[in-house]
Write a protein that holds these residues in place. Structure first.
Motif, PDB file in Angstrom:
ATOM      1  N   GLY A  26       8.172  -4.065   2.518  1.00 45.20           N
ATOM      2  CA  GLY A  26       7.237  -5.174   2.356  1.00 45.20           C
ATOM      3  C   GLY A  26       5.950  -4.983   3.139  1.00 45.20           C
ATOM      4  O   GLY A  26       4.916  -5.600   2.825  1.00 45.20           O
ATOM      5  N   GLU A  27       6.003  -4.138   4.165  1.00 42.25           N
ATOM      6  CA  GLU A  27       4.789  -3.826   4.927  1.00 42.25           C
ATOM      7  C   GLU A  27       3.873  -2.876   4.173  1.00 42.25           C
ATOM      8  O   GLU A  27       2.667  -2.830   4.429  1.00 42.25           O
ATOM      9  N   LYS A  28       4.433  -2.105   3.268  1.00 45.47           N
ATOM     10  CA  LYS A  28       3.681  -1.058   2.581  1.00 45.47           C
ATOM     11  C   LYS A  28       3.286  -1.417   1.147  1.00 45.47           C
ATOM     12  O   LYS A  28       2.398  -0.763   0.580  1.00 45.47           O
ATOM     13  N   ILE A  29       3.874  -2.437   0.570  1.00 44.42           N
ATOM     14  CA  ILE A  29       3.575  -2.767  -0.819  1.00 44.42           C
ATOM     15  C   ILE A  29       2.104  -3.118  -1.043  1.00 44.42           C
ATOM     16  O   ILE A  29       1.553  -2.813  -2.108  1.00 44.42           O
ATOM     17  N   PRO A  30       1.377  -3.727  -0.076  1.00 49.22           N
ATOM     18  CA  PRO A  30      -0.044  -4.010  -0.339  1.00 49.22           C
ATOM     19  C   PRO A  30      -0.885  -2.767  -0.613  1.00 49.22           C
ATOM     20  O   PRO A  30      -1.948  -2.866  -1.245  1.00 49.22           O
ATOM     21  N   LEU A  31      -0.424  -1.599  -0.187  1.00 42.94           N
ATOM     22  CA  LEU A  31      -1.163  -0.357  -0.420  1.00 42.94           C
ATOM     23  C   LEU A  31      -1.357  -0.054  -1.901  1.00 42.94           C
ATOM     24  O   LEU A  31      -2.270   0.688  -2.273  1.00 42.94           O
ATOM     25  N   PHE A  32      -0.514  -0.634  -2.736  1.00 43.23           N
ATOM     26  CA  PHE A  32      -0.515  -0.297  -4.155  1.00 43.23           C
ATOM     27  C   PHE A  32      -1.218  -1.338  -5.023  1.00 43.23           C
ATOM     28  O   PHE A  32      -1.224  -1.216  -6.248  1.00 43.23           O
ATOM     29  N   PHE A  33      -1.827  -2.353  -4.373  1.00 46.68           N
ATOM     30  CA  PHE A  33      -2.468  -3.436  -5.117  1.00 46.68           C
ATOM     31  C   PHE A  33      -3.897  -3.678  -4.653  1.00 46.68           C
ATOM     32  O   PHE A  33      -4.242  -3.391  -3.495  1.00 46.68           O
ATOM     33  N   ASP A  34      -4.715  -4.216  -5.551  1.00 48.76           N
ATOM     34  CA  ASP A  34      -6.073  -4.567  -5.165  1.00 48.76           C
ATOM     35  C   ASP A  34      -6.076  -5.896  -4.422  1.00 48.76           C
ATOM     36  O   ASP A  34      -5.017  -6.513  -4.205  1.00 48.76           O
ATOM     37  N   ASP A  35      -7.265  -6.356  -4.046  1.00 46.68           N
ATOM     38  CA  ASP A  35      -7.350  -7.531  -3.175  1.00 46.68           C
ATOM     39  C   ASP A  35      -7.224  -8.860  -3.907  1.00 46.68           C
ATOM     40  O   ASP A  35      -7.459  -9.923  -3.322  1.00 46.68           O
ATOM     41  N   GLU A 199       8.514   4.861   8.279  1.00 48.07           N
ATOM     42  CA  GLU A 199       7.265   4.571   7.577  1.00 48.07           C
ATOM     43  C   GLU A 199       7.172   5.329   6.255  1.00 48.07           C
ATOM     44  O   GLU A 199       6.751   4.775   5.229  1.00 48.07           O
ATOM     45  N   LYS A 200       7.578   6.573   6.272  1.00 45.63           N
ATOM     46  CA  LYS A 200       7.526   7.382   5.052  1.00 45.63           C
ATOM     47  C   LYS A 200       8.447   6.818   3.978  1.00 45.63           C
ATOM     48  O   LYS A 200       8.056   6.698   2.806  1.00 45.63           O
ATOM     49  N   GLY A 201       9.658   6.464   4.383  1.00 40.86           N
ATOM     50  CA  GLY A 201      10.607   5.906   3.428  1.00 40.86           C
ATOM     51  C   GLY A 201      10.163   4.564   2.881  1.00 40.86           C
ATOM     52  O   GLY A 201      10.307   4.286   1.677  1.00 40.86           O
ATOM     53  N   ALA A 202       9.615   3.708   3.750  1.00 37.42           N
ATOM     54  CA  ALA A 202       9.146   2.397   3.315  1.00 37.42           C
ATOM     55  C   ALA A 202       8.011   2.529   2.303  1.00 37.42           C
ATOM     56  O   ALA A 202       7.939   1.773   1.322  1.00 37.42           O
ATOM     57  N   THR A 203       7.136   3.507   2.520  1.00 36.06           N
ATOM     58  CA  THR A 203       6.043   3.728   1.583  1.00 36.06           C
ATOM     59  C   THR A 203       6.573   4.170   0.230  1.00 36.06           C
ATOM     60  O   THR A 203       6.088   3.720  -0.821  1.00 36.06           O
ATOM     61  N   GLU A 204       7.581   5.022   0.245  1.00 35.87           N
ATOM     62  CA  GLU A 204       8.148   5.499  -1.018  1.00 35.87           C
ATOM     63  C   GLU A 204       8.894   4.393  -1.759  1.00 35.87           C
ATOM     64  O   GLU A 204       8.818   4.303  -2.989  1.00 35.87           O
ATOM     65  N   ILE A 205       9.604   3.545  -1.034  1.00 34.04           N
ATOM     66  CA  ILE A 205      10.275   2.419  -1.698  1.00 34.04           C
ATOM     67  C   ILE A 205       9.245   1.444  -2.253  1.00 34.04           C
ATOM     68  O   ILE A 205       9.396   0.921  -3.370  1.00 34.04           O
ATOM     69  N   ALA A 206       8.164   1.187  -1.500  1.00 31.92           N
ATOM     70  CA  ALA A 206       7.097   0.327  -2.007  1.00 31.92           C
ATOM     71  C   ALA A 206       6.504   0.914  -3.287  1.00 31.92           C
ATOM     72  O   ALA A 206       6.166   0.175  -4.227  1.00 31.92           O
ATOM     73  N   ARG A 207       6.416   2.235  -3.323  1.00 33.22           N
ATOM     74  CA  ARG A 207       5.926   2.903  -4.531  1.00 33.22           C
ATOM     75  C   ARG A 207       6.865   2.632  -5.714  1.00 33.22           C
ATOM     76  O   ARG A 207       6.423   2.393  -6.844  1.00 33.22           O
ATOM     77  N   LEU A 208       8.164   2.652  -5.442  1.00 37.43           N
ATOM     78  CA  LEU A 208       9.131   2.354  -6.499  1.00 37.43           C
ATOM     79  C   LEU A 208       8.989   0.913  -6.993  1.00 37.43           C
ATOM     80  O   LEU A 208       9.135   0.635  -8.183  1.00 37.43           O
ATOM     81  N   VAL A 209       8.724  -0.006  -6.066  1.00 36.40           N
ATOM     82  CA  VAL A 209       8.487  -1.403  -6.453  1.00 36.40           C
ATOM     83  C   VAL A 209       7.273  -1.482  -7.373  1.00 36.40           C
ATOM     84  O   VAL A 209       7.302  -2.129  -8.428  1.00 36.40           O
ATOM     85  N   ALA A 210       6.196  -0.815  -6.971  1.00 36.74           N
ATOM     86  CA  ALA A 210       4.977  -0.827  -7.783  1.00 36.74           C
ATOM     87  C   ALA A 210       5.223  -0.214  -9.163  1.00 36.74           C
ATOM     88  O   ALA A 210       4.736  -0.729 -10.178  1.00 36.74           O
ATOM     89  N   GLN A 211       5.979   0.866  -9.205  1.00 36.95           N
ATOM     90  CA  GLN A 211       6.276   1.513 -10.488  1.00 36.95           C
ATOM     91  C   GLN A 211       7.116   0.603 -11.380  1.00 36.95           C
ATOM     92  O   GLN A 211       6.909   0.553 -12.602  1.00 36.95           O
ATOM     93  N   ALA A 212       8.057  -0.121 -10.765  1.00 36.73           N
ATOM     94  CA  ALA A 212       8.876  -1.054 -11.545  1.00 36.73           C
ATOM     95  C   ALA A 212       8.026  -2.191 -12.101  1.00 36.73           C
ATOM     96  O   ALA A 212       8.233  -2.642 -13.236  1.00 36.73           O
ATOM     97  N   ASN A 222      -1.522  -5.881 -13.552  1.00 41.46           N
ATOM     98  CA  ASN A 222      -2.966  -5.768 -13.758  1.00 41.46           C
ATOM     99  C   ASN A 222      -3.725  -5.542 -12.454  1.00 41.46           C
ATOM    100  O   ASN A 222      -4.898  -5.160 -12.476  1.00 41.46           O
ATOM    101  N   ALA A 223      -3.048  -5.801 -11.310  1.00 40.87           N
ATOM    102  CA  ALA A 223      -3.687  -5.645 -10.001  1.00 40.87           C
ATOM    103  C   ALA A 223      -3.287  -4.340  -9.314  1.00 40.87           C
ATOM    104  O   ALA A 223      -3.706  -4.082  -8.180  1.00 40.87           O
ATOM    105  N   LEU A 224      -2.485  -3.523  -9.987  1.00 43.17           N
ATOM    106  CA  LEU A 224      -2.078  -2.249  -9.393  1.00 43.17           C
ATOM    107  C   LEU A 224      -3.262  -1.295  -9.285  1.00 43.17           C
ATOM    108  O   LEU A 224      -4.112  -1.232 -10.177  1.00 43.17           O
ATOM    109  N   LEU A 225      -3.290  -0.574  -8.206  1.00 40.99           N
ATOM    110  CA  LEU A 225      -4.344   0.418  -8.012  1.00 40.99           C
ATOM    111  C   LEU A 225      -4.018   1.720  -8.765  1.00 40.99           C
ATOM    112  O   LEU A 225      -2.859   2.015  -9.024  1.00 40.99           O
TER     113      LEU A 225
END
Length: 225
Positions: A26-35, A199-212, A222-225
């Motif tokens: 949840g700390e890393k999921i904002p990396l994959f979205f716009d503002d 941190e690395k693992g959390a970023t990768e899981i956040a990436r999976l959330v974004a991909q889903a 529509n807000a995905l980067l």
């Protein structure tokens, strides 16, 4: 701006400095979205659906969640601890009853509940394959519940198992809270954690959330980067 509330456990939660490099997705999921999307991470270490509700944490979300917001709901790791009367739930019984309470809080105000299966543990069978039963029946229970209620589902358990399966078991240590004695300042005696992420693992899981989300019908994509 859309707000996404995250209700969940330590796999998603924000971590204290003295626990680093432990990191929640949840700390890393904002990396994959716009503002145009704001994430309100209300996940808490050690909580199950049962203890999260008992502590009034869903009530706190209810005070501020609004129409067209999202409520991401991800539990299972601590519900699995059935020997603990304060946290344990049965997967096709009170676990689902509790999930329904989360869903109702969102729908009552016109917000959108989204169910997430719990992420996989780093748990291997003797043949070196990932243990597909490491979260018991909880992922299956969430899938069934989402289908019955016709609710959006992000199947992180399947996604994380598929992702981890790309690596040999020893290589997956790089994504979890693990370190030898003297290697990590906050864990001088070493740590060997097969559930919590670094941190690395959390970023990768956040990436999976974004991909889903990208593959879903949620307008969040529509807000995905």
């Amino acid at each position: 701006m859309k707000t996404v509330y995250i209700a969940g456990d330590s796999t998603a939660a924000h971590k204290l400095d003295e626990k680093r490099p432990e990191t929640g997705w949840g700390e890393k999921i904002p990396l994959f979205f716009d503002d145009t999307v704001h994430f309100e991470n209300r996940a808490v270490n050690g909580r199950s659906t049962k203890s999260y509700l008992a502590e009034g944490r869903l009530d706190e979300i209810k005070k501020t969640i609004q129409k067209d917001d999202y409520l991401f709901i991800q539990f299972g790791h601590n519900d699995q601890k059935i020997e603990d009367p304060e946290r344990g739930t049965a997967p096709f019984a009170d676990y689902l009853t509790n999930l329904d309470l989360f869903v109702n809080v969102a729908t009552e105000v016109g917000a959108r509940p989204v169910l997430l299966t719990p992420i996989s543990r780093r748990n291997y069978l003797e043949d070196g394959s990932l243990n597909s039963e490491c979260l018991g029946q909880y992922p299956a229970a969430v899938r069934q519940f989402a289908a019955e209620k016709q609710l959006p589902l992000l199947d992180l358990f399947t996604a994380s198992q598929t992702w981890l399966s790309q690596f040999k078991p020893e290589k997956t240590r790089q994504f979890f809270l693990q370190g030898k004695p003297g290697e990590l300042p906050n864990y001088p005696d070493g740590v060997m954690d097969n559930t919590h992420l670094n941190e690395k693992g959390a970023t990768e899981i956040a990436r999976l959330v974004a991909q889903a989300i990208e593959k879903s019908e949620l307008d969040l994509k529509n807000a995905l980067l």
